[in-house]
Design an enzyme around this catalytic site. Structure first.
Site, mmCIF file in Angstrom:
data_model
loop_
_atom_site.group_PDB
_atom_site.id
_atom_site.type_symbol
_atom_site.label_atom_id
_atom_site.label_comp_id
_atom_site.label_asym_id
_atom_site.label_seq_id
_atom_site.Cartn_x
_atom_site.Cartn_y
_atom_site.Cartn_z
ATOM 1 C CB SER A 1 -0.961 -0.039 1.196
ATOM 2 O OG SER A 1 -1.995 0.908 1.044
ATOM 3 C CG ASP B 1 -7.144 -2.599 -3.321
ATOM 4 O OD1 ASP B 1 -7.805 -1.828 -2.595
ATOM 5 O OD2 ASP B 1 -5.906 -2.736 -3.207
ATOM 6 C CG HIS C 1 -5.736 -2.544 0.422
ATOM 7 N ND1 HIS C 1 -5.121 -2.020 -0.697
ATOM 8 C CD2 HIS C 1 -5.062 -2.025 1.490
ATOM 9 C CE1 HIS C 1 -4.142 -1.201 -0.330
ATOM 10 N NE2 HIS C 1 -4.087 -1.202 0.992
#
Length: 277
Positions: free
Chosen positions: A109, A214, A244
Site C-alpha cells: 500500500s 481493491d 486490499h
C-alpha cells in the site's frame, strides 16, 4: 525445522529511534525489508514474515515514524523522503548483521510507494522488489485535499479482506490509527507520487501484486504509476475477487507462493551473477 526467532529492537534513524521487528529461522541466505502501509504497523505482517524466514530470509520490518511503536505524532508523515531515508537506515543495520546477503524490498500500500521511491534512489542495494497493492500513479484519497477541513473518512475494514476476522482484528488493534487523514500527510504523499512519476524506471526485478476488487487502492489507478516506472523486468499478478491486503486474504497461500516463486528465481540469478564476479 529451525526455531523461529522474533525480536523487537530500536534503530536510530533520521526520523528518530524507530521500532523494528525482526524474524529469523536458522542461518539466513537473504534479507527481506518490509515497508508497511498507512496507519498500521509491522506487527500486522507477522504471518508473512514468518513464512519468509522459514524460506531463508532475515526479515526486518520497521514501524514508520508516527506509526506503531515508533515515535512521532500518529499517522503524520511530513516528508516521504525522510521515510525513504529511514528504510535505508534499517537496511544498513541489516547489512551489518548479515553482510553480503542480497536484499529484497517488500512494500504494501503506502509502503509500496515508499519502496518504489527507495528503489529509485538506492537501486544498487536491491536484488528484487515486491509491491503489494502499492499507492502509485493517482490515489482518490488525495481528493480530500480539496476540503478546507479534512473530513473523517475511516477505512472500511471490510475493504481489507474477504476474511471478516481480518477486519475485526484491524478495528481492535490499538496500534492502528483509526482517525482522519492529516493534511500534511496527504500533501507529502502527493509530492512523493509526483517525484516517482518523474523519476527513473525501476532497475531491479519487480513483482506487482494487486486485488481486482481493491477499493482502497484501485488497480487501475496504480497501473498508471506502474507504467510510469516500469522497468524491463516487471511482473504482475492481479487476483480476481481479492481485496486490499493480499497477505491477509483468503488466498494468501497462493499469493505467498507466487512471491516465493518470483524470489527464488531472481535470487538464484543473483547467486549466479555473484559466482561469475
Amino acid at each position: 525445522m529451525s526455531e523461529m526467532s522474533e525480536r523487537t529492537v530500536t534503530v536510530t534513524c533520521p526520523s528518530g529511534p524507530l521500532q523494528v521487528r525482526t524474524w529469523q529461522a536458522g542461518e539466513p541466505g537473504w534479507v527481506a525489508l518490509i515497508a508497511h502501509g498507512y496507519g498500521e504497523h509491522s506487527g500486522r505482517y507477522r504471518w508473512v514474515a514468518e513464512q519468509l524466514a522459514r524460506e531463508g530470509a532475515a526479515v526486518h520490518a520497521p514501524d514508520h515514524v508516527g506509526h506503531g511503536g515508533s515515535p512521532g505524532e500518529r499517522a503524520l508523515l511530513t516528508d516521504a523522503e525522510t521515510v525513504v531515508a529511514d528504510l535505508e537506515c534499517v537496511r544498513e543495520t541489516a547489512a551489518r548483521e548479515h553482510p553480503g546477503l542480497p536484499l529484497v524490498l517488500i512494500g504494501h500500500s503506502l509502503g509500496g510507494m515508499f519502496a518504489v521511491r527507495y528503489a529509485q534512489e538506492y537501486p544498487q542495494h536491491l536484488a528484487a522488489i515486491v509491491l503489494s497493492a502499492p499507492v502509485l500513479g493517482t490515489w482518490h484519497v488525495l481528493d480530500l485535499l480539496e476540503y478546507s477541513e479534512i473530513p473523517d473518512t475511516p477505512i472500511d475494514p471490510q475493504a481489507l479482506s474477504r476474511d471478516p476476522e481480518v477486519g475485526r482484528a484491524y478495528l481492535d488493534d490499538p496500534q492502528v490509527w483509526h482517525g482522519p487523514f492529516k493534511r500534511r500527510t496527504l500533501q507529502a504523499i502527493e509530492r512523493c507520487l509526483r517525484a516517482i512519476n518523474h523519476g527513473p524506471a525501476l532497475r531491479a526485478p519487480t513483482l506487482w501484486l494487486h486485488g481486482a476488487d481493491d477499493d482502497l487502492v484501485p488497480e487501475a489507478d496504480t497501473r498508471t504509476g506502474v507504467d510510469a516506472v516500469r522497468g524491463s523486468r516487471m511482473h504482475e499478478h492481479i487476483y480476481p475477487d481479492a481485496r486490499h491486503e493480499l497477505f491477509n486474504e483468503r488466498n494468501r497461500a497462493e499469493v505467498l507462493g507466487d512471491v516465493l516463486s518470483f524470489l527464488n528465481r531472481e535470487l538464484a540469478r543473483t547467486d549466479t551473477t555473484r559466482g561469475k564476479s
